[in-house]
Write an enzyme that holds these catalytic residues in place. Structure first.
Site, PDB file in Angstrom:
ATOM      1  N   GLU A 284      -0.853  62.847  11.270  1.00 33.53           N
ATOM      2  CA  GLU A 284      -1.151  61.486  10.393  1.00 33.53           C
ATOM      3  C   GLU A 284      -0.972  60.382  11.299  1.00 33.53           C
ATOM      4  O   GLU A 284      -1.661  59.387  11.100  1.00 33.53           O
ATOM      5  CB  GLU A 284      -0.407  61.376   9.085  1.00 33.53           C
ATOM      6  CG  GLU A 284      -1.077  62.214   8.084  1.00 33.53           C
ATOM      7  CD  GLU A 284      -0.480  61.959   6.789  1.00 33.53           C
ATOM      8  OE1 GLU A 284       0.702  61.334   6.540  1.00 33.53           O
ATOM      9  OE2 GLU A 284      -1.054  62.396   5.371  1.00 33.53           O
ATOM     10  N   HIS A 305       0.751  87.964  18.911  1.00 35.81           N
ATOM     11  CA  HIS A 305      -0.044  89.117  18.564  1.00 35.81           C
ATOM     12  C   HIS A 305      -1.336  88.595  17.621  1.00 35.81           C
ATOM     13  O   HIS A 305      -2.042  89.475  17.337  1.00 35.81           O
ATOM     14  CB  HIS A 305       0.920  90.120  17.659  1.00 35.81           C
ATOM     15  CG  HIS A 305       1.823  90.714  18.708  1.00 35.81           C
ATOM     16  ND1 HIS A 305       1.834  91.929  19.278  1.00 35.81           N
ATOM     17  CD2 HIS A 305       3.071  90.250  19.034  1.00 35.81           C
ATOM     18  CE1 HIS A 305       3.182  92.270  19.673  1.00 35.81           C
ATOM     19  NE2 HIS A 305       3.690  91.085  19.762  1.00 35.81           N
ATOM     20  N   LYS A 419     -10.345  62.323  -1.171  1.00 37.55           N
ATOM     21  CA  LYS A 419      -9.673  62.049  -2.872  1.00 37.55           C
ATOM     22  C   LYS A 419     -10.963  61.433  -3.383  1.00 37.55           C
ATOM     23  O   LYS A 419     -11.031  61.791  -4.699  1.00 37.55           O
ATOM     24  CB  LYS A 419      -8.794  61.074  -2.649  1.00 37.55           C
ATOM     25  CG  LYS A 419      -7.310  61.703  -2.295  1.00 37.55           C
ATOM     26  CD  LYS A 419      -5.975  60.638  -2.421  1.00 37.55           C
ATOM     27  CE  LYS A 419      -4.948  61.167  -1.540  1.00 37.55           C
ATOM     28  NZ  LYS A 419      -3.861  60.092  -1.364  1.00 37.55           N
TER      29      LYS A 419
HETATM   30  O1  PA5 Z   1       2.367  60.415   4.593  1.00 37.46           O
HETATM   31  C1  PA5 Z   1       1.677  60.273   3.498  1.00 37.46           C
HETATM   32  O2  PA5 Z   1       1.704  59.194   3.334  1.00 37.46           O
HETATM   33  C2  PA5 Z   1       1.215  61.140   2.728  1.00 37.46           C
HETATM   34  O3  PA5 Z   1       1.278  62.485   3.139  1.00 37.46           O
HETATM   35  C3  PA5 Z   1       1.803  61.282   1.277  1.00 37.46           C
HETATM   36  O4  PA5 Z   1       3.309  61.237   1.550  1.00 37.46           O
HETATM   37  C4  PA5 Z   1       1.232  62.154   0.368  1.00 37.46           C
HETATM   38  O5  PA5 Z   1      -0.054  61.934   0.103  1.00 37.46           O
HETATM   39  C5  PA5 Z   1       1.954  62.106  -1.063  1.00 37.46           C
HETATM   40  O6  PA5 Z   1       1.962  60.817  -1.562  1.00 37.46           O
HETATM   41  P1  PA5 Z   1       2.940  60.442  -2.514  1.00 37.46           P
HETATM   42  O7  PA5 Z   1       4.117  60.318  -2.175  1.00 37.46           O
HETATM   43  O8  PA5 Z   1       2.371  59.050  -2.890  1.00 37.46           O
HETATM   44  O9  PA5 Z   1       2.504  61.049  -3.751  1.00 37.46           O
END
Ligand code: PA5
Length: 443
Positions: A284, A305, A419
């Site tokens: 990310e 493996h 989303k």
């Molecule tokens: O790193 C991030 O921002 C995402 O992986 C969020 O943690 C994930 O989408 C969960 O979001 P939230 O904590 O708002 O439910």
């Protein structure tokens, strides 16, 4: 030292002068972090968090964990991404992947990390008839996967113990002041914990997001924080011997030579979820603007493996980073077998960890022969202290690595695309125009 970056197997691929050449860029990245002048600078709350964390909330986390351990058989943690991976990674690294089977007392399960009905049904089955508590974790408070699982779990809890008692068994970790979950928590009187404004999901494991489930697993969160604090002291400088920055530099040198995949590897299965956490952290943070090292992972020798052939002999796109855990949580002495029917007596009269180590050393040498650059992260063991230390090591390295790539390491704009499509296909109000367009594409 508890965590060390070792480049002893890298010399065939990267020369020391290449570290010297990139170092001014590392120093620039360090300056951007310390002066909060780089992109994403409003998400740097993690940098000194191991020192500056909210001590009052920390005490509340410990008290809540004690209560949950006393009044519950099961804790279900609902969250996804940054609101899930860190807690599970630390628990499994420190306590082992079979902690629920082997540890007396509270069992901990995670959900809200998929939309699979069969997975959620299994969790419901585990909770039915048991004394259970829920920790719902969502910074936004609106994440579909988490909200859906929580809605179903809360219903079961209320059916089993009544609404009033259920309210005492729900713990919400969310924004300090805003959002649907915060509003609901305040209305219902659930105990709440905070996801700090200036800390993104993938940097949140040492906030209440990770600390409450981790403390519930009976892990010493003081030791975890102390490890992170000591790493913070160690890695918050731009000296040429800063291992976190050397790791960031090595990744970028290799990336610029065409190595666009990093395989994080460990010979301890308990590290599996730490690998998943690392993949989110770097994936990310770096994967944007059509750039980034693709973070992959293997547990070895298991995956030798399955993936061993590709790593040894396939497309030469990757480098490997081996997490060398010096001391396993426990060892096993191999005895000689009378008759040597399985031909394995050459392994006898020593600890199994020696065999595992030789497998690691042999693999590293084979992969170097195969043209795969090798980086090593050495850690004494997977104690809470050392896992805290490792977390901070990765954080610093990732932030620096992102700036070396000239991306904003602290946003994740790409996460929104799926989303939008999912909501349109499910007919969420407000997405009507997109629905028809996407349905036509699916025909
Ligand atoms: O790193 C991030 O921002 C995402 O992986 C969020 O943690 C994930 O989408 C969960 O979001 P939230 O904590 O708002 O439910």
């Amino acid at each position: 030292m508890s965590v060390q970056f070792n480049t002893k197997h890298l010399s065939k691929f990267v020369a020391e002068h290449e570290f010297e050449a990139i170092w001014p860029q590392v120093q620039q990245a360090h300056k951007q972090l310390e002066e909060k002048s780089g992109p994403g600078n409003d998400f740097l709350g993690w940098m000194y968090q191991p020192r500056d964390y909210d001590k009052e909330e920390f005490a509340r986390i410990q008290a809540a964990a004690k209560k949950i351990r006393e009044d519950s058989d099961v804790l279900v943690v609902a969250g996804i991404g940054g609101s899930y991976l860190g807690a599970r990674a630390v628990i499994e690294a420190v306590k082992g992947i079979y902690h629920n089977e082997l540890q007396d007392g509270l069992k901990i399960y995670f959900c809200g990390n998929s939309i699979s009905p069969s997975y959620l049904n299994n969790i419901l089955e585990i909770c039915r008839g048991k004394r259970f508590s829920i920790n719902v974790i969502s910074k936004s408070g609106t994440t579909t996967e988490t909200s859906l699982a929580f809605r179903v779990l809360r219903k079961l809890l209320e059916e089993q113990v009544g609404a009033e008692e259920a309210n005492k068994r729900i713990y919400a970790t969310t924004d300090r002041a805003r959002g649907t979950l915060k509003e609901l928590a305040d209305k219902q009187g659930w105990e709440t914990f905070v996801v700090p404004d200036d800390i993104g999901g993938r940097y949140s494991v040492l906030s209440a997001v990770g600390l409450l489930p981790i403390a519930c697993a009976d892990i010493d969160i003081n030791a975890l924080m102390q490890g992170a604090a000591d790493a913070m002291e160690k890695f918050s400088n731009d000296r040429a011997d800063n291992d976190a920055y050397r790791y960031a530099a090595a990744r970028n040198i290799l990336y610029r030579k065409g190595k666009s995949v990093e395989i994080m590897e460990c010979y301890e299965p308990d590290y599996t979820m730490m690998n998943e956490w690392y993949k989110q952290l770097f994936g990310e943070s770096e994967g944007k603007d059509q750039k980034g090292v693709y973070p992959a992972s293997c547990i070895l020798s298991t995956d030798l493996h399955s993936m061993g052939q590709f790593i040894q002999d396939g497309a030469r796109v990757m480098f490997e980073t081996v997490v060398d855990v010096k001391k396993p949580a426990s060892d096993l002495y191999l005895e000689e077998l009378e008759g040597n029917f399985d031909g394995l007596n050459f392994l006898a009269n020593q600890n199994m960890s020696v065999v595992n180590r030789k497998a690691m050393e042999g693999t590293i040498l084979a992969h170097i022969e195969g043209g795969v650059p090798q980086l090593m992260i050495e850690v004494d063991d997977l104690s809470a202290y050392n896992v805290g230390y490792l977390i901070y090591f990765y954080w610093r390295a990732c932030a620096c690595s992102g700036y070396l790539l000239s991306v904003n390491p602290f946003n994740q704009p790409g996460v929104e695309s799926y989303k939008k499509n999912m909501f349109a296909l499910l007919g969420k109000p407000g997405y009507e125009n997109l629905t028809a367009e996407l349905e036509a594409k699916l025909k």
